[in-house]
Design a protein around this motif. Sequence first.
Motif, PDB file in Angstrom:
ATOM      1  N   MET A   1      15.473 -60.585  51.584  1.00 30.83           N
ATOM      2  CA  MET A   1      14.716 -59.677  50.817  1.00 30.83           C
ATOM      3  C   MET A   1      13.767 -59.045  51.587  1.00 30.83           C
ATOM      4  O   MET A   1      13.804 -58.158  51.091  1.00 30.83           O
ATOM      5  N   LYS A   2      13.735 -59.073  52.951  1.00 28.42           N
ATOM      6  CA  LYS A   2      13.072 -58.444  53.931  1.00 28.42           C
ATOM      7  C   LYS A   2      13.814 -57.558  54.201  1.00 28.42           C
ATOM      8  O   LYS A   2      13.070 -56.023  53.878  1.00 28.42           O
ATOM      9  N   GLN A   3      15.384 -57.190  53.970  1.00 28.64           N
ATOM     10  CA  GLN A   3      16.218 -56.116  54.056  1.00 28.64           C
ATOM     11  C   GLN A   3      15.885 -54.890  52.624  1.00 28.64           C
ATOM     12  O   GLN A   3      15.789 -53.376  52.756  1.00 28.64           O
ATOM     13  N   HIS A   4      15.967 -55.706  51.854  1.00 28.00           N
ATOM     14  CA  HIS A   4      15.480 -54.952  50.584  1.00 28.00           C
ATOM     15  C   HIS A   4      14.293 -54.501  50.516  1.00 28.00           C
ATOM     16  O   HIS A   4      14.217 -53.205  49.976  1.00 28.00           O
ATOM     17  N   LYS A   5      13.363 -54.875  51.126  1.00 29.43           N
ATOM     18  CA  LYS A   5      11.923 -54.741  51.063  1.00 29.43           C
ATOM     19  C   LYS A   5      12.275 -52.865  52.268  1.00 29.43           C
ATOM     20  O   LYS A   5      11.517 -51.669  52.005  1.00 29.43           O
ATOM     21  N   GLN A   6      12.560 -53.918  53.066  1.00 32.69           N
ATOM     22  CA  GLN A   6      13.206 -52.012  54.369  1.00 32.69           C
ATOM     23  C   GLN A   6      13.634 -51.187  53.958  1.00 32.69           C
ATOM     24  O   GLN A   6      13.319 -49.928  53.557  1.00 32.69           O
ATOM     25  N   LEU A   7      15.129 -51.671  52.581  1.00 33.02           N
ATOM     26  CA  LEU A   7      15.642 -49.979  52.216  1.00 33.02           C
ATOM     27  C   LEU A   7      15.098 -49.823  51.293  1.00 33.02           C
ATOM     28  O   LEU A   7      14.558 -48.089  51.029  1.00 33.02           O
ATOM     29  N   TYR A   8      14.683 -49.793  50.049  1.00 33.67           N
ATOM     30  CA  TYR A   8      13.318 -49.205  49.262  1.00 33.67           C
ATOM     31  C   TYR A   8      11.980 -48.545  50.017  1.00 33.67           C
ATOM     32  O   TYR A   8      12.292 -47.508  49.450  1.00 33.67           O
ATOM     33  N   ILE A   9      11.390 -48.729  50.756  1.00 33.12           N
ATOM     34  CA  ILE A   9      10.112 -48.360  51.941  1.00 33.12           C
ATOM     35  C   ILE A   9      11.319 -46.891  52.569  1.00 33.12           C
ATOM     36  O   ILE A   9      10.740 -45.847  52.695  1.00 33.12           O
TER      37      ILE A   9
ATOM     38  N   PHE B   1      23.483 -57.063  44.725  1.00 33.01           N
ATOM     39  CA  PHE B   1      23.684 -58.256  45.877  1.00 33.01           C
ATOM     40  C   PHE B   1      22.561 -59.516  45.668  1.00 33.01           C
ATOM     41  O   PHE B   1      22.717 -60.511  46.515  1.00 33.01           O
ATOM     42  N   SER B   2      21.401 -59.294  44.741  1.00 34.70           N
ATOM     43  CA  SER B   2      20.447 -60.860  44.754  1.00 34.70           C
ATOM     44  C   SER B   2      20.298 -60.376  43.230  1.00 34.70           C
ATOM     45  O   SER B   2      20.258 -59.657  42.134  1.00 34.70           O
ATOM     46  N   LYS B   3      19.600 -61.467  42.541  1.00 35.89           N
ATOM     47  CA  LYS B   3      19.030 -61.302  40.926  1.00 35.89           C
ATOM     48  C   LYS B   3      18.077 -60.023  41.484  1.00 35.89           C
ATOM     49  O   LYS B   3      17.426 -59.886  39.584  1.00 35.89           O
TER      50      LYS B   3
ATOM     51  N   GLN C   1      22.155 -44.993  43.002  1.00 39.74           N
ATOM     52  CA  GLN C   1      20.225 -45.572  42.086  1.00 39.74           C
ATOM     53  C   GLN C   1      20.511 -47.327  43.176  1.00 39.74           C
ATOM     54  O   GLN C   1      21.291 -47.710  43.556  1.00 39.74           O
ATOM     55  N   TYR C   2      19.158 -47.484  43.558  1.00 36.58           N
ATOM     56  CA  TYR C   2      18.387 -48.711  44.371  1.00 36.58           C
ATOM     57  C   TYR C   2      17.411 -49.349  43.250  1.00 36.58           C
ATOM     58  O   TYR C   2      16.571 -48.434  43.261  1.00 36.58           O
ATOM     59  N   GLN C   3      17.445 -50.567  42.268  1.00 32.19           N
ATOM     60  CA  GLN C   3      16.821 -50.862  41.498  1.00 32.19           C
ATOM     61  C   GLN C   3      16.398 -52.332  42.420  1.00 32.19           C
ATOM     62  O   GLN C   3      17.477 -53.252  42.248  1.00 32.19           O
ATOM     63  N   PHE C   4      15.377 -52.748  42.301  1.00 34.54           N
ATOM     64  CA  PHE C   4      14.585 -53.494  42.238  1.00 34.54           C
ATOM     65  C   PHE C   4      13.913 -54.579  40.723  1.00 34.54           C
ATOM     66  O   PHE C   4      13.005 -53.497  40.536  1.00 34.54           O
ATOM     67  N   ALA C   5      14.134 -55.383  40.648  1.00 37.19           N
ATOM     68  CA  ALA C   5      13.396 -56.636  39.895  1.00 37.19           C
ATOM     69  C   ALA C   5      12.780 -57.526  40.227  1.00 37.19           C
ATOM     70  O   ALA C   5      13.254 -58.419  41.243  1.00 37.19           O
ATOM     71  N   THR C   6      11.599 -57.516  39.961  1.00 37.45           N
ATOM     72  CA  THR C   6      10.626 -58.897  40.182  1.00 37.45           C
ATOM     73  C   THR C   6      10.531 -58.926  38.797  1.00 37.45           C
ATOM     74  O   THR C   6       9.677 -59.048  37.521  1.00 37.45           O
ATOM     75  N   PRO C   7      10.595 -60.794  38.834  1.00 33.14           N
ATOM     76  CA  PRO C   7       9.711 -61.407  37.758  1.00 33.14           C
ATOM     77  C   PRO C   7       8.540 -61.937  37.856  1.00 33.14           C
ATOM     78  O   PRO C   7       8.330 -62.270  39.224  1.00 33.14           O
ATOM     79  N   PHE C   8       8.080 -62.033  37.233  1.00 31.40           N
ATOM     80  CA  PHE C   8       6.517 -62.788  36.441  1.00 31.40           C
ATOM     81  C   PHE C   8       6.992 -63.866  35.654  1.00 31.40           C
ATOM     82  O   PHE C   8       7.781 -64.027  34.558  1.00 31.40           O
ATOM     83  N   PRO C   9       5.822 -64.825  35.100  1.00 35.64           N
ATOM     84  CA  PRO C   9       6.188 -65.725  34.588  1.00 35.64           C
ATOM     85  C   PRO C   9       6.325 -65.318  33.125  1.00 35.64           C
ATOM     86  O   PRO C   9       6.777 -66.401  32.346  1.00 35.64           O
TER      87      PRO C   9
ATOM     88  N   LYS D   1      31.221 -67.845  35.549  1.00 34.75           N
ATOM     89  CA  LYS D   1      30.243 -66.722  34.906  1.00 34.75           C
ATOM     90  C   LYS D   1      28.785 -67.194  35.699  1.00 34.75           C
ATOM     91  O   LYS D   1      28.557 -69.110  36.060  1.00 34.75           O
ATOM     92  N   LEU D   2      27.786 -66.592  36.658  1.00 27.08           N
ATOM     93  CA  LEU D   2      26.506 -66.650  36.633  1.00 27.08           C
ATOM     94  C   LEU D   2      25.724 -66.596  35.669  1.00 27.08           C
ATOM     95  O   LEU D   2      25.861 -66.183  34.519  1.00 27.08           O
ATOM     96  N   PRO D   3      24.471 -67.574  36.281  1.00 27.38           N
ATOM     97  CA  PRO D   3      23.414 -67.406  35.298  1.00 27.38           C
ATOM     98  C   PRO D   3      23.187 -66.243  35.316  1.00 27.38           C
ATOM     99  O   PRO D   3      23.520 -65.175  35.804  1.00 27.38           O
ATOM    100  N   ILE D   4      22.298 -66.168  34.138  1.00 27.11           N
ATOM    101  CA  ILE D   4      21.630 -64.132  33.252  1.00 27.11           C
ATOM    102  C   ILE D   4      21.122 -63.948  34.139  1.00 27.11           C
ATOM    103  O   ILE D   4      20.573 -64.512  35.891  1.00 27.11           O
ATOM    104  N   ILE D   5      21.132 -62.140  35.328  1.00 20.82           N
ATOM    105  CA  ILE D   5      20.670 -61.234  35.852  1.00 20.82           C
ATOM    106  C   ILE D   5      19.596 -60.706  35.070  1.00 20.82           C
ATOM    107  O   ILE D   5      19.475 -60.282  34.519  1.00 20.82           O
ATOM    108  N   HIS D   6      18.795 -60.368  36.040  1.00 22.93           N
ATOM    109  CA  HIS D   6      17.764 -59.461  35.921  1.00 22.93           C
ATOM    110  C   HIS D   6      18.444 -57.449  36.154  1.00 22.93           C
ATOM    111  O   HIS D   6      18.111 -56.921  36.926  1.00 22.93           O
ATOM    112  N   LEU D   7      19.346 -57.163  34.786  1.00 23.43           N
ATOM    113  CA  LEU D   7      19.414 -55.198  34.938  1.00 23.43           C
ATOM    114  C   LEU D   7      19.020 -55.381  34.136  1.00 23.43           C
ATOM    115  O   LEU D   7      18.767 -55.929  33.057  1.00 23.43           O
ATOM    116  N   ASP D   8      18.985 -54.024  34.360  1.00 21.51           N
ATOM    117  CA  ASP D   8      18.584 -53.304  33.450  1.00 21.51           C
ATOM    118  C   ASP D   8      18.528 -51.860  33.523  1.00 21.51           C
ATOM    119  O   ASP D   8      19.927 -51.152  34.260  1.00 21.51           O
ATOM    120  N   ASP D   9      19.026 -50.841  32.521  1.00 22.06           N
ATOM    121  CA  ASP D   9      18.731 -48.901  32.179  1.00 22.06           C
ATOM    122  C   ASP D   9      18.993 -48.725  33.434  1.00 22.06           C
ATOM    123  O   ASP D   9      19.222 -47.053  33.436  1.00 22.06           O
TER     124      ASP D   9
END
Length: 277
Positions: free
Chosen positions: A1-9, A94-96, A131-139, A269-277
Motif C-alpha cells: 500500500m505504501k508503494q501505491h501512495k508513493q505512486l499517487y503522490i 493490483f489490489s482491492k 488511469q490510476y484509481q484508488f478506492a478507500t472503503p469506509f464503514p 472467482k475472487l470476492p467482489i472488488i471495488h471498481l467503478d467508472d
Amino acid sequence: MKQHKQLYITLLVLMLLSVTTVSFAQNEEGERPANSKFKEPVTRLWINTYGNIRLTDRLFWIAQTHFRFQESATTPFLGKPAQIYNRHAISYLFSKKFVMSLGGVLRVNFNTKDEIQNEKSAVPEWRIWHQYQFATPFPHMMMYHRLRIEHRWTKGYQPDSEYIFRNRWRYMFKLKIPLNKPKLGTKTLYLSPEAELIMQSGRAVIDSPMEDLRLHTSLGYIINPRLTVATGLMYSMGQELPAGYIYNQKLTLRAHIYFAPDWRKVKDKLPIIHLDD
C-alpha cells in the motif's frame, strides 16, 4: 500500500508541474479584456454505458460507449447528436484498493451549429489514455480518487483543418453513500457526489489551461454485483481554447449503466472488488 501512495503522490506532482508550465501569453497588441466572459449555459444529455469485463483474476477489459446530445435552437438537452464516444482499455488489478488502466479512444464529434456551410458535419478525435484509481472503503461508504491522463488529437470542421495535439490532466474525487442499507451491495440505493478538474497543456494552449470543472451528483441503484443503473445532473465550466477569458457553461443530464460480466468458472472467482467508472 505504501508503494501505491508513493505512486499517487508522484503522479499528482507530475500533473501539477505540467499544468504550471503552461504560458499565459498576451495578444500581439499587449491588450487583454478587462473582465472574463461567461457564456449562457448549454443543456446536454449523456447516455453512458460502462463495462468492466473480467478476463482473469487480475485483468479486465474496459468497454465504454457514450451517446451525447446537445440542445438545438428549439429543443433543450436532446436537440441534436454531439458526440459518439468509444473508450476501451485493459485494466490490471493490483489490489482491492488500486487498479491501473491503459487504452485508446475513438470519439466522433458532430458539428452542432444550426447552419453548416462549407464545413464538415463530423470529424474523428483520437486519444491514448491511462488511469490510476484508488478506492478507500469506509464503514458506510466508498471514496474514490482517480487520476486520468489523456493524449489527444483533435481537429476542427473546416475542410483544411489539421490535427492538433494536447494533453489532458484529470483528477476526480468521488463518494458512494448507501441510502437504504448500511453498506453498498445488492438492491442498494446510493448517492454519489463527485468533482473533477480537467486541465490541458500543449502548444495550442496559450491562456486556457482549465478545460473543464465538473460537479456531478447521481442517484444509483445496485441491481446485483454485475449490474448497476444511475442518473444525475452535472454542472461544468471551462475556458475556450482560443480565448481563455471566455468561459463555457454546461448543464448535463446523465444516465449510466454499469455492467461487469465475469466469465470465469465459479471456483476461480475472487470476492467482489471495488471498481467503478
